[in-house]
Motif scaffolding. Sequence first.
Motif, PDB file in Angstrom:
ATOM      1  N   ASP A   1       7.115   4.166  61.260  1.00 54.13           N
ATOM      2  CA  ASP A   1       6.266   5.202  61.839  1.00 54.13           C
ATOM      3  C   ASP A   1       7.088   6.154  62.704  1.00 54.13           C
ATOM      4  OD1 ASP A   1       3.671   6.427  62.452  1.00 54.13           O
ATOM      5  OD2 ASP A   1       3.957   5.566  64.457  1.00 54.13           O
TER       6      ASP A   1
ATOM      7  N   SER B   1       9.082   8.359  60.538  1.00 55.53           N
ATOM      8  CA  SER B   1       8.218   9.367  59.920  1.00 55.53           C
ATOM      9  C   SER B   1       7.879  10.481  60.900  1.00 55.53           C
ATOM     10  CB  SER B   1       6.930   8.697  59.414  1.00 55.53           C
ATOM     11  OG  SER B   1       6.049   9.661  58.901  1.00 55.53           O
ATOM     12  N   LYS B   2       7.507  10.110  62.114  1.00 59.13           N
ATOM     13  CA  LYS B   2       7.154  11.110  63.130  1.00 59.13           C
ATOM     14  C   LYS B   2       8.336  12.012  63.463  1.00 59.13           C
ATOM     15  CE  LYS B   2       3.456   8.500  65.310  1.00 59.13           C
ATOM     16  NZ  LYS B   2       3.082   7.646  66.441  1.00 59.13           N
TER      17      LYS B   2
ATOM     18  N   ASP C   1      10.510  12.853  61.304  1.00 65.99           N
ATOM     19  CA  ASP C   1      10.899  13.456  60.026  1.00 65.99           C
ATOM     20  C   ASP C   1      12.286  12.964  59.590  1.00 65.99           C
ATOM     21  OD1 ASP C   1      10.366  14.996  57.768  1.00 65.99           O
ATOM     22  OD2 ASP C   1      11.351  16.773  58.623  1.00 65.99           O
TER      23      ASP C   1
ATOM     24  N   LEU D   1      12.585  10.023  57.455  1.00 64.75           N
ATOM     25  CA  LEU D   1      12.448   9.056  56.374  1.00 64.75           C
ATOM     26  C   LEU D   1      13.543   9.201  55.326  1.00 64.75           C
ATOM     27  CD1 LEU D   1       8.577   8.883  55.915  1.00 64.75           C
ATOM     28  CD2 LEU D   1      10.099   7.127  56.846  1.00 64.75           C
TER      29      LEU D   1
END
Length: 158
Positions: free
Chosen positions: A50, A53-54, A56, A58
């Motif tokens: 997470d 992902s937050k 950016d 990944l």
Amino acid sequence: MPTSRYQDKVLETYARSLLEAAKAENHVFEDLEMIERLASANPEIIAVLDTMSKRDQLDLLPKVAAAFKYVAEEDEDVVGVTVTTAIPLDDELRQTITKKCEQDFGRKVFLIEQVDPSIVGGLVLEARGERRDITVKTQLRIAQETLANSANSYGGEA
């Protein structure tokens, strides 16, 4: 493609966070597929993914998987310690915490730093299934419980 020291630190932090989560489940995984399968059952892995992902980030997953494999192989000599503070650590405090933890564990320590303003002050240290909570939030909760219990035992109100 060369990476910066900052990016190397980010990769290692993610990899060590995943390794600590894997050790909490008594598993050390050798590839990203296994990590992804466990993600549905392990909240720590979900939290790392997470965060990536937050931010950016990944696209770093293949590099994190490679770093994970590397840190897992060298893990016998290093203890991953998650330290949670209300504000980011400065270099002096980071060094003090690292030195104290290395003395306590008798091994090299890698700090995984987290910031949680809700703890108000103090810190939480987590490593190898143990947790030390010396936060203002916890001390206030304990004081409140003690006062409530004292008031009840004397027939007063809390």
